[in-house]
Design an enzyme around this catalytic site. Structure first.
Site, mmCIF file in Angstrom:
data_model
loop_
_atom_site.group_PDB
_atom_site.id
_atom_site.type_symbol
_atom_site.label_atom_id
_atom_site.label_comp_id
_atom_site.label_asym_id
_atom_site.label_seq_id
_atom_site.Cartn_x
_atom_site.Cartn_y
_atom_site.Cartn_z
ATOM 1 N N VAL A 32 0.850 -1.188 0.000
ATOM 2 C CA VAL A 32 0.000 0.000 0.000
ATOM 3 C C VAL A 32 0.887 1.240 0.000
ATOM 4 O O VAL A 32 1.823 1.331 0.802
ATOM 5 C CB VAL A 32 -0.926 0.023 1.239
ATOM 6 N N PHE A 33 0.594 2.201 -0.891
ATOM 7 C CA PHE A 33 1.355 3.442 -0.942
ATOM 8 C C PHE A 33 0.591 4.542 -0.213
ATOM 9 O O PHE A 33 -0.546 4.866 -0.547
ATOM 10 C CB PHE A 33 1.606 3.873 -2.387
ATOM 11 N N GLY A 34 1.236 5.129 0.820
ATOM 12 C CA GLY A 34 0.651 6.223 1.562
ATOM 13 C C GLY A 34 1.301 7.533 1.182
ATOM 14 O O GLY A 34 2.531 7.646 1.200
ATOM 15 N N TYR A 35 0.487 8.520 0.845
ATOM 16 C CA TYR A 35 1.006 9.842 0.486
ATOM 17 C C TYR A 35 0.373 10.947 1.336
ATOM 18 O O TYR A 35 0.703 12.118 1.187
ATOM 19 C CB TYR A 35 0.772 10.129 -1.003
ATOM 20 N N GLY A 36 -0.535 10.546 2.229
ATOM 21 C CA GLY A 36 -1.186 11.488 3.138
ATOM 22 C C GLY A 36 -1.062 10.996 4.564
ATOM 23 O O GLY A 36 0.040 10.721 5.040
ATOM 24 N N SER A 37 -2.187 10.827 5.238
ATOM 25 C CA SER A 37 -2.151 10.453 6.655
ATOM 26 C C SER A 37 -1.582 9.052 6.890
ATOM 27 O O SER A 37 -1.090 8.766 7.984
ATOM 28 C CB SER A 37 -3.551 10.543 7.268
ATOM 29 N N GLU A 125 -10.932 4.899 3.693
ATOM 30 C CA GLU A 125 -10.834 5.788 2.540
ATOM 31 C C GLU A 125 -12.150 5.863 1.758
ATOM 32 O O GLU A 125 -12.150 6.087 0.548
ATOM 33 C CB GLU A 125 -9.704 5.307 1.623
#
Length: 226
Positions: A32-37, A125
């Protein structure tokens, strides 16, 4: 409560977001790619992580938040990923740098927990986000270090997309909004701090300027109350 128990407790069965493409199948490893929280709030079990970047997407606070950092009547703003070509159409006077990248964290979900974590993330999400898949790179790599990584994005035709907004308009919303997960400004500040911590160039000019504006408005509001 363990992380696994937290996932189980917070993940009722919900319909999965519509997928742009679906290269992941149950029973396979899940990244999983996280770019926010998700960069600073990992509420699911992992067994590996890689801080890296993706190409041709711009991180922007153009997704409304009705359930985490805002309310239905006063939504906040959270991150989404905008393809460079789409960004240039929305903001022709501020085109995206074609060489710019978006930094974030890729997490490998704990083996055996993939489906449970996927359901949890679908719920987390749920406010307008869609599944997509990206390749993640690191500096000095000749190719992606992880491929087909799940990422949740708020595409421009989703009902919670805020549409083209000036940085000043976005900053004013973030400075004042608050929801069940906390203040909207906390989301922004923690994201910026986390990016700085992981890499000296991970904080892009858009985020840096937005952070400065929000801090200015928060300070002016506090001054007005004194």
């Amino acid at each position: 409560m363990t992380v696994s128990e937290t996932v189980s407790a917070q993940s009722p069965a919900v319909a999965a977001p519509t997928a742009v493409n679906t290269p992941w199948e149950d029973g396979q490893p899940l990244w999983v790619f996280g770019y926010g929280s998700i960069i600073y709030r990992v509420d699911f079990p992992i067994e590996d992580q890689v801080f890296g970047y993706i190409h041709s997407r711009k991180r922007a606070f153009l997704q409304k938040s009705h359930d985490h950092r805002g309310t239905p009547t006063r939504p906040g703003r959270v991150c989404t990923l905008i393809p460079h070509t789409e960004w240039n159409s929305m903001f022709p006077c501020d085109p995206a740098d074609p060489d710019a990248v978006c930094w974030g964290m890729a997490y490998k979900v704990q083996s055996g927990m993939e489906q449970q974590v996927k359901q949890h993330l679908d719920f987390r999400e749920k406010d307008g986000y869609t599944e997509d898949f990206v390749d993640v790179f690191v500096e000095q790599s000749k190719g992606p270090v992880v491929q087909k990584v799940l990422v949740y994005v708020g595409v421009s035709d989703n009902p919670s997309f805020a549409g083209p907004s000036t940085l000043d308009e976005t900053a004013r919303v973030i400075a004042g909004a608050e929801g069940p997960s906390g203040t909207n400004r906390e989301y922004l500040f923690k994201l910026c701090d986390s990016l700085r911590l992981h890499h000296p160039r991970a904080l892009d000019p858009y985020l840096a300027e937005l952070e400065t504006l929000v801090r200015m408005y928060v300070a002016s509001d506090k001054h007005a109350l004194q």
